[in-house]
Design an enzyme around this catalytic site. Sequence first.
Site, mmCIF file in Angstrom:
data_model
loop_
_atom_site.group_PDB
_atom_site.id
_atom_site.type_symbol
_atom_site.label_atom_id
_atom_site.label_comp_id
_atom_site.label_asym_id
_atom_site.label_seq_id
_atom_site.Cartn_x
_atom_site.Cartn_y
_atom_site.Cartn_z
ATOM 1 C CD GLU A 151 -2.859 1.013 2.482
ATOM 2 O OE1 GLU A 151 -2.886 -0.038 3.152
ATOM 3 O OE2 GLU A 151 -3.684 1.936 2.614
ATOM 4 C CG ASN A 186 -7.761 2.230 5.509
ATOM 5 O OD1 ASN A 186 -8.639 1.432 5.198
ATOM 6 N ND2 ASN A 186 -7.263 2.293 6.737
ATOM 7 C CG ASN A 241 -9.411 -1.250 1.650
ATOM 8 O OD1 ASN A 241 -9.049 -2.425 1.760
ATOM 9 N ND2 ASN A 241 -9.250 -0.364 2.621
ATOM 10 C CD GLU A 242 -10.308 -2.602 6.054
ATOM 11 O OE1 GLU A 242 -10.226 -1.507 6.642
ATOM 12 O OE2 GLU A 242 -9.666 -3.601 6.397
ATOM 13 C CD GLU A 285 -6.216 -4.820 4.305
ATOM 14 O OE1 GLU A 285 -6.029 -4.527 5.494
ATOM 15 O OE2 GLU A 285 -6.663 -4.021 3.469
HETATM 16 O O1 AHR Z 1 -3.120 -2.917 6.126
HETATM 17 C C1 AHR Z 1 -3.314 -1.736 6.843
HETATM 18 C C2 AHR Z 1 -4.749 -1.235 6.739
HETATM 19 O O2 AHR Z 1 -5.601 -2.112 7.400
HETATM 20 C C3 AHR Z 1 -5.329 -1.137 5.359
HETATM 21 O O3 AHR Z 1 -5.026 0.051 4.720
HETATM 22 C C4 AHR Z 1 -6.803 -1.223 5.612
HETATM 23 O O4 AHR Z 1 -7.494 -1.778 4.545
HETATM 24 C C5 AHR Z 1 -6.917 -2.023 6.885
HETATM 25 O O5 AHR Z 1 -7.742 -1.430 7.802
#
Ligand code: AHR
Length: 499
Positions: free
Chosen positions: A26, A71, A171-172, A291
């Site tokens: 990331e 994120n 994502n999330e 993840e």
């Molecule tokens: O991997 C770290 C963070 O954890 C990522 O950005 C997010 O998707 C998760 O909350």
Amino acid sequence: MKARIKLDQDYVIGQVDDRIYGSFIEHLGRAVYGGIYEPGHPTADEKGYRQDVIQLIRDINVPIVRYPGGNFVSGYRWEDGIGPRENRPRRAELAWNSVETNEIGLNEFMEWCAKAGTSAMMAVNLGTRGPEEARNLVEYANFAGGTYYSDLRKAHGYAQPHDIKLWCLGNEMDGPWQMGGKTAVEYGRTALEAGKLMKLVDDSIELVACGSSGMGMPTFGHWESTVLDLAYDVTDYVSLHTYYGNRDGDMKNFLASAMDMDAFIQSVVSICDYTRAVKRGKKDIMLSFDEWNVWFHSNDADAKMEKWQVAPPLLEDAYDMADALVVGTMINSLLRNADRVKVACLAQLVNVIAPIMTKNGGDAWRQTIYWPYLQASRYGRGKSLRAVVESPKYDTKSFNDIPYLDVSSVYDEKDGYVTVFAVNRSLDETVETAIDLRSFGNVRLEQHSTLHHSALNAVNTCQKPDEVQPQNGPGGVVSGGLFTGHLPPASWNVLRFKI
Ligand code: AHR
């Protein structure tokens, strides 16, 4: 204490998809800048990619790397990272309160993937952006030519399409911390429409819809069923994320964390199957555990981090022996669910909650968790077998009936190996282990590798990079297809049987 494992070549859970040995980079902390990319570093190649890091990644043989977030992706403009570098904007990056220089973008990442022997799993921004930007990105990345975005890629010096096959629809998106977070209905609709356009541009791609960002989320379960109900037609995988930590120092409980992972996977499988049933669907939705890891050591330091730095040292967990055991049990959980978990990403790969650490301008080294990850990736390809395990059990405040011996097993028919991965969770007792391999005929133990340290808080550092590393295990006796041996307390074990 004693345990017994029975393996049979006909007890097949499913083919292990190589992509479960994926990882994640990331734009966060020093993952990209100072991690994979550091022009001027003594090992950097002509493009600035660190060769020492690439070698450590190549040794693991990582099949896919998720990118660019996390994120981060929920506020990312992918166009910022393409074209001449001097024109790329510096942005206030709101996920991690940092400054993003955009020196690395899609094309550079794809170049790096080729050098690292891996492929990309690309995420699109469905937080602050939507279907339009997502389809443009697929066109830029995958379209052969003759359209605005594909010709733009060519003008940027990339004549051939990148041909990225696996894409994350955001994502999330259930997380209140997520830029542009959504309700399940808002997200399900957006995922459907974005996915539809992306697949119209390239019908060979596969899509991962966001599941919950953890089983503890208040909307867990309802989120998955709503999202899948709305976006079933374009969805190939649903994502799962989880991180464990030992904040209260309850080691026996911490070592049992993967019990939660097993339950999480089973719950999501049930929801996928429920959705298929009510829709009279033709396809199973598979799982992308994109993840997973241990993450807690760096939380306090991160809370004090000065804002708006370029590549600050965020999420730099120093992993100890205990963390390696939990990572080992998490790998076992993925393997035990190989029929449904087809993609998984250890989060993350370099510097940020990572198996590989670097010093800016200095060395790269392997953290403790590097070892179970490497060994599973190296020896855990083939058919996952259902191991019938009889082991003494224990209870903790979070779990009941935790087997002291946590096991997975993979049958590599091609090269003729059965590999058993086993974590002894007992802190003080060796497990005398019997393994029944008679269905394979004649076998011999070719290797017993053990990761073990007298101190569970032992870590690898730049100065002492090999403090925790696999050693030859005590082995054992094989006779008539029956193995007997000893697995040390608090250890990760790899037993390789040649058929
Ligand atoms: O991997 C770290 C963070 O954890 C990522 O950005 C997010 O998707 C998760 O909350």
